[in-house]
Write a protein that holds these residues in place. Structure first.
Motif, PDB file in Angstrom:
ATOM      1  N   ALA A  70      68.167  -0.712  56.151  1.00  0.00           N
ATOM      2  CA  ALA A  70      69.097  -2.102  55.967  1.00  0.00           C
ATOM      3  C   ALA A  70      70.369  -1.565  56.010  1.00  0.00           C
ATOM      4  CB  ALA A  70      68.449  -3.030  55.061  1.00  0.00           C
ATOM      5  N   ILE A  71      71.257  -1.822  56.956  1.00  0.00           N
ATOM      6  CA  ILE A  71      72.627  -1.578  57.005  1.00  0.00           C
ATOM      7  C   ILE A  71      73.631  -2.754  56.896  1.00  0.00           C
ATOM      8  CG2 ILE A  71      72.304   0.752  57.790  1.00  0.00           C
ATOM      9  CD1 ILE A  71      73.602  -0.398  60.478  1.00  0.00           C
ATOM     10  N   THR A  72      74.922  -2.683  56.627  1.00  0.00           N
ATOM     11  CA  THR A  72      75.798  -3.608  56.783  1.00  0.00           C
ATOM     12  C   THR A  72      76.933  -3.183  57.918  1.00  0.00           C
ATOM     13  OG1 THR A  72      75.581  -4.418  54.683  1.00  0.00           O
ATOM     14  CG2 THR A  72      77.835  -5.102  55.623  1.00  0.00           C
ATOM     15  N   ILE A  73      77.277  -3.758  58.949  1.00  0.00           N
ATOM     16  CA  ILE A  73      78.510  -3.774  59.672  1.00  0.00           C
ATOM     17  C   ILE A  73      79.776  -4.279  59.439  1.00  0.00           C
ATOM     18  CG2 ILE A  73      78.885  -3.374  62.075  1.00  0.00           C
ATOM     19  CD1 ILE A  73      75.565  -4.151  61.934  1.00  0.00           C
ATOM     20  N   LYS A  74      80.845  -3.725  59.180  1.00  0.00           N
ATOM     21  CA  LYS A  74      82.007  -4.248  58.715  1.00  0.00           C
ATOM     22  C   LYS A  74      83.013  -4.011  59.957  1.00  0.00           C
ATOM     23  CE  LYS A  74      85.317  -4.114  54.846  1.00  0.00           C
ATOM     24  NZ  LYS A  74      85.573  -3.436  53.611  1.00  0.00           N
ATOM     25  N   THR A  75      83.873  -5.049  60.074  1.00  0.00           N
ATOM     26  CA  THR A  75      84.807  -4.588  61.271  1.00  0.00           C
ATOM     27  C   THR A  75      86.105  -5.294  60.807  1.00  0.00           C
ATOM     28  OG1 THR A  75      85.347  -4.586  63.502  1.00  0.00           O
ATOM     29  CG2 THR A  75      84.113  -6.602  62.759  1.00  0.00           C
ATOM     30  N   VAL A  76      87.238  -4.582  61.171  1.00  0.00           N
ATOM     31  CA  VAL A  76      88.677  -5.465  61.005  1.00  0.00           C
ATOM     32  C   VAL A  76      89.492  -5.090  62.146  1.00  0.00           C
ATOM     33  CG1 VAL A  76      90.447  -5.304  59.678  1.00  0.00           C
ATOM     34  CG2 VAL A  76      88.529  -4.810  58.630  1.00  0.00           C
TER      35      VAL A  76
END
Length: 249
Positions: A75-81
């Motif tokens: 389980a991971i989290t993808i974060k983008t800006v």
């Protein structure tokens, strides 16, 4: 402050390799997916951009640093800006985080808008970019310059139907498939990428008679995709020795 978008993700079986690691092409594909979802959440979906401006997004460069590959079922989290833009280019970071919030993979992607009919790069419309709250910059960010390959081994490149995307050119992550295709299996079994630098110069289409040039210097491989139209893609992959080994026996 620039808009931040996050989403949870669990690495599926079909995106893992024989070491149980998420594949590099899958990570690039996921980066595009989360970028698209971010845009859609701001009312700037790909369909909106095309119908309103006649433009489509294309990636011109990736700089990917891999501290550790996500693994199957993790389980991971993808974060983008989308943190900055200038007249012609937009810059976005994508991070893959573990459950403790540690950065597993850090990507910096450069995007441009092209006119769908003329295939020419278009200036970035201010009204389109406004919801991202990105910083307006005048300078163009310069990446590492890659040398033109000399003494490289050339392989004919076969482009298949499923290599093409909605824009009718080879989709971004497929280039990494091409790079892997002509590396030694024993090397791949014992090594994993720690950094990928990838530049897209020209679209590659099914009718283009292309070749893959590859040169290895120690734990670094250099790649070019060329055709009669010139240079399409350049890449450098830095590798590390891997304690994990694939199940080839």
């Amino acid at each position: 402050m620039a808009s931040v978008f996050e989403m949870p993700y669990q690495v599926p079986f079909f995106q893992a390799d024989n070491k149980h690691q998420m594949t590099l092409p899958s990570m690039l594909s996921l980066a595009l997916q989360v970028s698209s979802l971010h845009s859609k959440s701001l009312g700037r979906s790909d369909q909106f951009v095309f119908e309103t401006y006649g433009l489509v997004w294309v990636v011109t460069a990736y700089d990917v640093t891999i501290h550790r590959f996500p693994v199957y079922d993790e389980a991971i989290t993808i974060k983008t800006v989308a943190y900055a833009y200038n007249k012609y280019l937009c810059y976005r970071t994508i991070e893959l985080l573990d459950e403790k919030g540690e950065v597993l993979v850090f990507m910096e992607a450069t995007f441009a808008l092209i006119n769908f009919e003329t295939r020419k790069i278009s200036p970035v419309p201010e009204a389109l970019i406004a919801p991202y709250q990105s910083e307006a910059i005048k300078r163009m960010k310069r990446g590492e310059r890659l040398p033109t390959l000399e003494g490289a081994t050339a392989y004919p490149l076969v482009i298949d139907y499923f290599d093409l995307d909605l824009n009718n050119h080879v989709t971004n992550h497929k280039y990494v498939d091409f790079f892997y295709r002509h590396l030694d299996m024993a090397f791949l079994e014992r090594h994993s990428p720690k950094r990928l630098l990838l530049y897209y110069h020209k679209e590659l289409r099914a009718k283009d008679k292309a070749e893959h040039l590859v040169k290895q210097e120690g734990l670094t491989t250099f790649h070019e995709i060329r055709s009669s139209k010139g240079l399409h893609t350049q890449a450098k992959i830095e590798w590390r020795e891997d304690e994990l080994q694939g199940l080839f026996d």
